[in-house]
Design a protein around this motif. Structure first.
Motif, short mmCIF file in Angstrom:
data_model
loop_
_atom_site.label_atom_id
_atom_site.label_comp_id
_atom_site.label_asym_id
_atom_site.label_seq_id
_atom_site.Cartn_x
_atom_site.Cartn_y
_atom_site.Cartn_z
N PHE A 12 8.95 -12.68 19.05
CA PHE A 12 9.33 -11.39 18.48
C PHE A 12 10.89 -11.72 18.46
CE2 PHE A 12 5.77 -9.79 20.68
CZ PHE A 12 5.09 -9.14 19.65
N THR B 155 6.90 -4.46 20.59
CA THR B 155 7.58 -3.96 19.24
C THR B 155 8.24 -2.41 19.74
OG1 THR B 155 6.48 -4.94 17.59
CG2 THR B 155 7.77 -2.94 16.98
N MET C 56 8.98 -14.09 23.79
CA MET C 56 7.56 -14.88 23.32
C MET C 56 6.66 -14.37 24.54
SD MET C 56 6.54 -18.76 22.33
CE MET C 56 6.84 -18.44 20.66
N TYR D 260 2.91 -14.99 25.94
CA TYR D 260 1.65 -15.73 25.94
C TYR D 260 0.40 -15.15 26.53
CZ TYR D 260 5.39 -19.27 25.61
OH TYR D 260 6.71 -19.86 25.43
N HIS E 133 2.95 -14.86 20.90
CA HIS E 133 3.39 -13.96 19.97
C HIS E 133 4.93 -13.99 19.97
CE1 HIS E 133 -0.47 -11.83 19.50
NE2 HIS E 133 -0.33 -12.50 20.73
N ASP F 225 -1.94 -3.44 22.26
CA ASP F 225 -1.88 -4.80 21.99
C ASP F 225 -0.55 -5.24 22.13
OD1 ASP F 225 -0.57 -4.02 19.54
OD2 ASP F 225 -2.30 -4.36 18.41
N VAL F 226 -0.28 -6.61 22.29
CA VAL F 226 0.97 -7.22 22.69
C VAL F 226 1.86 -6.79 21.27
CG1 VAL F 226 2.29 -9.42 22.57
CG2 VAL F 226 0.04 -9.21 23.69
N LYS F 227 1.66 -6.79 20.02
CA LYS F 227 2.74 -6.51 19.23
C LYS F 227 3.12 -5.11 19.31
CE LYS F 227 3.26 -6.57 14.00
NZ LYS F 227 2.73 -6.75 12.66
N SER G 189 5.73 -13.76 29.91
CA SER G 189 6.70 -13.69 28.84
C SER G 189 7.83 -14.75 28.95
CB SER G 189 7.30 -12.04 28.91
OG SER G 189 6.29 -11.24 28.67
N TYR H 200 8.16 -11.08 13.52
CA TYR H 200 6.98 -11.14 14.42
C TYR H 200 6.21 -12.40 13.79
CZ TYR H 200 2.49 -10.83 16.22
OH TYR H 200 1.25 -10.79 16.64
N SER I 114 2.58 -14.99 15.33
CA SER I 114 1.66 -15.27 16.31
C SER I 114 1.23 -16.63 15.82
CB SER I 114 0.53 -14.28 16.36
OG SER I 114 -0.11 -14.21 14.96
N GLU J 101 -3.25 -17.26 22.70
CA GLU J 101 -2.12 -16.97 21.30
C GLU J 101 -0.84 -16.62 22.09
OE1 GLU J 101 -2.66 -14.85 17.12
OE2 GLU J 101 -3.51 -13.94 19.10
#
Length: 573
Positions: A123, A84, A113, A115, A121, A78-80, A42, A169, A171, A119
């Protein structure tokens, strides 16, 4: 060559007056491989539009809070979902704290962010800036959420600005060599995209030096244009190596584990020997077990074997351990770690050598009012500990409360626990109904209306009423209501009719906490707990001699009288 994600980091910060700087940035790359694969690395940056101390705290807290809570979320999220939920919880906390301070607010722009795998992600809230440098292409990934007021630009949709927040958001796929730049709005009007590319590429092997070059160039440009008092911060993250292919999310590990079979005393599972079957319900099995390696006694909770294909319940079951881990209170059951890897789906809690509150009450019919109020206050502290972590219990009743040999109360079942939501807790209500309502459940669960902390307050008050009187506060059990017409017919039965020792003030507090209308109950649980004070102790305090309550004043008075007598004796010689 390592198959793990590998990053390089650089940072620089320049502020004319460091006492008033309002930005914060950080990067975390977990050292544990499993955590890195499950949650990723992160990078964050935060910034506030104010220069007061509270603004700086908002930025620091948002960064530290995200890093602490994100890596504590359940592995199967998951990451999201993880990021969130953490950001919404942080936003709610910052927004609520702003109401308790003057000349400032806990508000900050934030870009985070994550990693993970191949990928990234992002926010984003507010006006912090995130760019990606790929080759010679320099692209802004974040959006500027700003409002112009009187010639000044203020961040909008920032963390803590409103009780509900929209989080951007996005990705993006990663490539080896990608460089991400994190900075703040202060840099606007100083450097051009070509400047960024040139200054970063001048010596891309040393990212700290690249950040220093950016800071020096931005400061020089700002001073030349007459506004050199702004702080500048730059953070660079370079992707040095990517995993060969997207790896399986280890967070699915526990979800892929089989549900344990039906167990009986004497049988073993993962080195845990079953001593006693504590509970068998349609949803779960609870066993008292002994770790054959450490000899510790613990409680094992596992899904019911017939629920193997009910993924929606299993997902919530996986959350239960995370729920308990978030709460640190002597009045809430503790999660325990097994000495061996798990091959089945279950979790372990500390074993409480005691009995359920319902059994305790039957064995102690002559217990005093003071003893019962002490139990009620301990139970209230357990519920408060859950609420501080934004959790609803939803099944407070005597069978879910344990009392050990020393009179310590422990809240021990979390089957219906859920995080507070923003939709009136529709999913929380459905979960509670699925697991089964009790005579202590608040009326709103039966009537499909919004539930919340005051619903737990009702269940707590109903349990306390039963503990003090052995009866229920309403003739018609609220969980059997069918319409709002039935709700209007509920009439509170005074607790004093069952137990004359209960004071008028305590009876009134119980009546208010048990109001059928959720909005009419105590606004804060602490108000109800204040009413559960021991009236006998208060009477002793009121009737105790003034000497015991104010010894300093008493002896000062004695000394004054003696001094007066001494002066009079001199005058009369």
């Amino acid at each position: 060559m390592s198959s793990e994600l590998s990053l390089s980091i650089g940072q620089a910060f320049v502020a004319p007056d460091r006492r008033h700087h309002r930005s914060s940035m950080s990067v975390r790359v977990p050292a544990e491989r499993t955590l890195l694969e499950a949650k990723g690395a992160s990078a964050l940056i935060s910034d506030s539009s104010s220069r007061n101390a509270i603004a700086k705290q908002a930025g620091d807290l948002s960064v530290r809070g995200f890093l602490a809570d994100y890596y504590s979320t359940p592995d199967h999220w998951d990451v999201k979902t993880s990021a969130t939920r953490v950001l919404r919880a942080l936003n709610g906390w910052c927004y609520s704290q702003s109401g308790h301070v003057q000349n400032g607010s806990y508000m900050a722009s934030l870009s985070a962010m994550v990693y993970r795998g191949r990928e990234a992600h992002l926010f984003h809230m507010g006006d912090t800036l995130v760019f990606r440098l790929r080759g010679a292409e320099f692209e802004q990934l974040s959006r500027d959420h700003v409002t112009d007021l009187g010639g000044y630009r203020y961040p909008s949709r920032a963390l803590g600005l409103d009780g509900n927040i929209d989080i951007d958001y996005v990705s993006v796929p990663l490539k080896q060599g990608d460089i991400f730049l994190f900075t703040t709005q202060a840099v606007r009007g100083t450097l051009m995209p070509s400047d960024y590319v040139q200054l970063i590429r001048a010596d891309a092997s040393d990212l700290n030096a690249a950040c220093e070059r950016l800071a020096e160039a931005a400061t020089s440009r700002a001073q030349a244009r007459g506004y050199g008092g702004e702080p500048f911060c730059f953070q660079l993250v370079r992707i040095d190596h990517l995993p060969e292919a997207e790896q399986d999310h280890p967070g699915r590990l526990y979800g892929d584990l089989p549900v344990p079979p039906e167990l009986s005393p004497g049988e073993r599972l993962d080195g845990l020997e079953v001593q006693e079957v504590l509970s068998r319900t349609a949803q779960s099995r609870v066993y008292r077990v002994r770790d054959t390696h450490s000899e510790r006694e613990m409680v094992m909770k596992a899904p019911s074997p017939e629920l193997s294909n009910r993924n929606s319940y299993l997902e919530h079951f996986l959350l239960q351990q995370w729920v308990v881990e978030r709460v640190n209170s002597p009045f809430v059951a503790r999660v325990m770690e097994s000495s061996r890897p798990r091959r089945y789906l279950y979790y372990l809690m500390a074993y409480v050598d005691g009995e359920r509150l319902s059994d305790w009450s039957r064995r102690h019919p002559q217990a005093s009012l003071a003893q019962r109020l002490d139990i009620a206050r301990q139970l209230g502290k357990a519920v408060q500990a859950l609420h501080r972590r934004d959790l609803l219990h939803q099944q407070i009743h005597p069978d879910n409360i344990l009392i050990d040999r020393h009179g310590q109360v422990v809240l021990a079942d979390f089957s219906a626990c859920r995080l507070r939501e923003g939709d009136g807790h529709k999913h929380s209500r459905e979960l509670a109904r699925q697991l089964g309502l009790t005579e202590h459940s608040a009326p709103e669960y039966a009537l499909d209306t919004d539930v919340g902390r005051r619903s737990d307050q009702y269940a707590l008050a109903s349990t306390v009423y039963w503990l003090l009187t052995g009866a229920q506060p309403y003739e018609l059990p609220p969980h059997e209501l069918r319409s709002h017409t039935d709700l209007e017919q509920l009439t509170y039965r005074s607790a004093r009719t069952h137990n004359p020792e209960i004071s008028l003030a305590l009876d009134e507090a119980l009546r208010r906490a048990l109001d059928p209308q959720r909005a009419l109950r105590f606004r804060r649980l602490s108000e109800f707990l204040y009413a559960l004070r021991d009236p006998a102790a208060e009477r002793r305090e009121r009737t105790s001699p003034r000497l015991l309550k104010e010894p300093v004043n008493f002896w000062q008075g004695v000394a004054g009288i003696l001094l007066l007598l001494l002066v009079l004796s001199w005058l009369l010689r």
